[in-house]
Design a protein around this motif. Structure first.
Motif, PDB file in Angstrom:
ATOM      1  N   PHE A  91      20.739   9.297  43.765  1.00 41.07           N
ATOM      2  CA  PHE A  91      19.742   8.449  44.423  1.00 41.07           C
ATOM      3  C   PHE A  91      19.370   8.960  45.813  1.00 41.07           C
ATOM      4  CE2 PHE A  91      21.937   6.132  41.189  1.00 41.07           C
ATOM      5  CZ  PHE A  91      20.928   5.447  40.546  1.00 41.07           C
ATOM      6  N   ARG A  92      19.905  10.110  46.200  1.00 40.79           N
ATOM      7  CA  ARG A  92      19.607  10.681  47.515  1.00 40.79           C
ATOM      8  C   ARG A  92      18.107  10.888  47.699  1.00 40.79           C
ATOM      9  NH1 ARG A  92      23.400  15.793  47.222  1.00 40.79           N
ATOM     10  NH2 ARG A  92      21.396  16.784  47.606  1.00 40.79           N
ATOM     11  N   PRO A  93      17.605  10.603  48.895  1.00 38.94           N
ATOM     12  CA  PRO A  93      16.170  10.782  49.129  1.00 38.94           C
ATOM     13  C   PRO A  93      15.732  12.238  49.174  1.00 38.94           C
ATOM     14  CG  PRO A  93      17.264  10.009  51.121  1.00 38.94           C
ATOM     15  CD  PRO A  93      18.290   9.973  50.024  1.00 38.94           C
ATOM     16  N   ASP A  94      16.660  13.174  49.382  1.00 39.89           N
ATOM     17  CA  ASP A  94      16.259  14.579  49.448  1.00 39.89           C
ATOM     18  C   ASP A  94      16.152  15.243  48.078  1.00 39.89           C
ATOM     19  OD1 ASP A  94      19.121  14.396  49.274  1.00 39.89           O
ATOM     20  OD2 ASP A  94      19.249  16.508  49.827  1.00 39.89           O
ATOM     21  N   LEU A 147      14.080  15.946  45.187  1.00 42.14           N
ATOM     22  CA  LEU A 147      12.627  15.870  45.049  1.00 42.14           C
ATOM     23  C   LEU A 147      12.173  15.976  43.612  1.00 42.14           C
ATOM     24  CD1 LEU A 147      11.790  18.180  48.071  1.00 42.14           C
ATOM     25  CD2 LEU A 147      11.895  15.684  48.014  1.00 42.14           C
ATOM     26  N   HIS A 188      11.603   7.600  40.608  1.00 39.50           N
ATOM     27  CA  HIS A 188      11.653   7.952  42.024  1.00 39.50           C
ATOM     28  C   HIS A 188      11.488   6.713  42.898  1.00 39.50           C
ATOM     29  CE1 HIS A 188      10.111   9.496  45.876  1.00 39.50           C
ATOM     30  NE2 HIS A 188      10.998  10.451  45.662  1.00 39.50           N
ATOM     31  N   ARG A 235      14.819   4.640  43.291  1.00 40.26           N
ATOM     32  CA  ARG A 235      16.062   5.238  43.787  1.00 40.26           C
ATOM     33  C   ARG A 235      16.380   4.847  45.225  1.00 40.26           C
ATOM     34  NH1 ARG A 235      14.133  10.421  41.646  1.00 40.26           N
ATOM     35  NH2 ARG A 235      14.487  11.245  43.734  1.00 40.26           N
ATOM     36  N   ALA A 236      15.386   4.668  46.058  1.00 36.63           N
ATOM     37  CA  ALA A 236      15.623   4.375  47.481  1.00 36.63           C
ATOM     38  C   ALA A 236      16.408   3.084  47.671  1.00 36.63           C
ATOM     39  CB  ALA A 236      14.302   4.319  48.234  1.00 36.63           C
ATOM     40  N   TRP A 250      20.113   3.780  46.957  1.00 32.27           N
ATOM     41  CA  TRP A 250      20.673   4.627  48.015  1.00 32.27           C
ATOM     42  C   TRP A 250      20.916   3.824  49.297  1.00 32.27           C
ATOM     43  CZ3 TRP A 250      23.185   8.943  48.247  1.00 32.27           C
ATOM     44  CH2 TRP A 250      23.319   9.609  49.451  1.00 32.27           C
ATOM     45  N   ALA A 251      19.930   3.036  49.693  1.00 29.26           N
ATOM     46  CA  ALA A 251      20.056   2.255  50.928  1.00 29.26           C
ATOM     47  C   ALA A 251      21.188   1.234  50.808  1.00 29.26           C
ATOM     48  CB  ALA A 251      18.741   1.564  51.257  1.00 29.26           C
TER      49      ALA A 251
END
Length: 194
Positions: free
Chosen positions: A48-51, A53, A104, A107-108, A111-112
């Motif tokens: 779930f990492r934002p990096d 892509l 996508h 996922r944020a 992660w948060a």
């Protein structure tokens, strides 16, 4: 899990793109380095990492076997308006994270939520079955998760020991045995017969 387990699954994915999150290099498989030292299945939260892509993608645990056309799952994922989890056959209505379609846009939130207090999340999600591990956390924090259609993903322990039902795309080996255990047992039986 070892690089051999990654390569076993990669061999089943010929022609489809594959990336592996790993803390060690895996020969002949593109890998992305894990950024955190979260134990065991909690490392899965790095999906779930934002990096990363990738956009939307299909995730498979290393202890799964592909027994059908994986493009069926990918088409279902692309057509879905939500991320998809698998109903755990040992606890119907509970999510299992062995096979996931991750959007996508969703996922944020996961992660948060996890990064607010990773240690607290790992301590809280230890109650079987409703708050069990990574899959309990993911199901609780994905915005409006959906489920895969029935019959595409099967449990070896619950549904496949007598044979893999027609239409099965992925067999999940949650718990024991693992697919490599079965392969070793088959080799040993063949050697005994020889």
């Amino acid at each position: 899990y070892t690089p051999d387990h990654v390569q076993r699954l990669a061999a089943q994915l010929s022609g489809l793109g594959l990336w592996c999150l790993s803390d060690v290099p895996v020969p002949r498989v593109p890998t992305l380095r894990l950024n955190h030292d979260w134990p065991g299945w909690w490392a899965k939260l790095e999906l779930f990492r934002p990096d990363l892509l990738f956009g939307d993608y299909l995730y498979l645990d290393l202890d799964t076997d592909i027994t059908g056309n994986l493009e069926r799952l990918i088409r279902i994922g692309w057509a879905s308006e939500c991320s998809l989890l698998w109903d755990d056959p040992l606890q119907p209505e509970q999510a299992n994270s062995s096979v996931m379609w991750l959007r996508h846009a969703d996922r944020a939130a996961v992660w948060a939520a996890f990064n607010r207090d990773p240690q607290g999340a790992m301590a809280h999600y230890r109650h079987w079955p409703d708050r069990w591990g990574d899959q309990g956390f993911i199901a609780a924090h994905l915005p409006h998760p959906g489920r895969w259609p029935a019959g595409l993903i099967r449990s070896w322990r619950v549904e496949c020991q007598a044979g893999i039902p027609a239409g099965t795309v992925v067999v999940a080996f949650h718990g024991k045995p693992k697919p490599w255990d079965l392969a070793r047992e088959r080799r040993e039986r063949q050697e005994d017969l020889a």
